[in-house]
Design an enzyme around this catalytic site. Sequence first.
Site, PDB file in Angstrom:
ATOM      1  CE  LYS A   1      -4.097  -2.041   2.188  1.00  0.00           C
ATOM      2  NZ  LYS A   1      -3.624  -3.353   2.651  1.00  0.00           N
TER       3      LYS A   1
ATOM      4  CG  HIS B   1      -0.419   7.438   0.464  1.00  0.00           C
ATOM      5  ND1 HIS B   1      -1.404   7.720   1.365  1.00  0.00           N
ATOM      6  CD2 HIS B   1      -0.400   8.488  -0.390  1.00  0.00           C
ATOM      7  CE1 HIS B   1      -1.970   8.876   1.080  1.00  0.00           C
ATOM      8  NE2 HIS B   1      -1.363   9.363   0.020  1.00  0.00           N
ATOM      9  CG  ASP B   2       6.255   9.147   0.258  1.00  0.00           C
ATOM     10  OD1 ASP B   2       6.409  10.377   0.069  1.00  0.00           O
ATOM     11  OD2 ASP B   2       6.786   8.514   1.181  1.00  0.00           O
TER      12      ASP B   2
ATOM     13  CG  ASN C   1      11.448  11.224  -7.139  1.00  0.00           C
ATOM     14  OD1 ASN C   1      11.776  10.794  -8.237  1.00  0.00           O
ATOM     15  ND2 ASN C   1      12.297  11.330  -6.136  1.00  0.00           N
TER      16      ASN C   1
ATOM     17  CB  THR D   1     -12.829  -1.960   4.550  1.00  0.00           C
ATOM     18  OG1 THR D   1     -11.653  -2.699   4.781  1.00  0.00           O
ATOM     19  CG2 THR D   1     -13.299  -2.160   3.129  1.00  0.00           C
TER      20      THR D   1
END
Length: 232
Positions: free
Chosen positions: A64, A66-67, A70, A121
């Site tokens: 997962k 997420h950043d 780049n 969820t």
Amino acid sequence: MINSHTEVILALDVENRSKAESILEKTGEQLRWVKIGLQTYLRDGPEFLRDVASMGKFIFLDLKLHDIPNTMAKAMESLAQLPIKMLTIHATAGPEALRKCVLTAKDILPEVQLLSVTVLTSMNQDNLNSIGIQSLVPDQVDRLAKLSIDSGVTGIVSSPLELVRLRPILPHNTTFVTPGIRPKGSSKGDQKRVMTPREAAEKGANYLVIGRPILASDDPRGSLSLIQEELS
Ligand code: C5P
């Protein structure tokens, strides 16, 4: 109609490596796909992934990501030598990050299918509002799923209920990977909105992520077989 190609992915959420190895041994060749998440990857590392792949398994690496665009792309570059087939990224990273990940995957991880995670969820309406998002949860899920597809991501992780709504509004070749599956008679645990393997396949799931109904079974191979029979 049931999707006859729906495959089971075992969520290998266990406390230590020897338990993971034991469950892989017990399920045997019948199990083709394994999901390895943060718990296991951060503990057992790339070496474990290679060992699992050498047993002939396909690996879904559930990090997962997420950043900023780049950093996500560079993180993917760090996975380049690993034998993985699916990788999760968060749709909330935004269109630029999603497109960059798609391009990086094409370039560096051509064997890997990216899967977008929309709204976790574990987030309910209050949680969503508390981070400043006023949309209803289903609307936010739809928005992020469409954004993912428009950005070139071809797979979506979705609960069975979301699948029912998303399948008709996304391209027919979208891959749906669906957790929240419980065979008849098995304990729900903390999952609330579940479907049976057959129901989810009928709704168009391509892959079912299943953990505890197999992991906690006295006969993991038998439990896997029953699920696979239900799907055949
Ligand atoms: O044990 P169980 O079958 O509930 O495991 C489901 C797996 O799918 C777990 O690894 C869980 O983290 C994951 N998952 C989920 N719901 C989501 C996304 C992932 O249950 N929305």
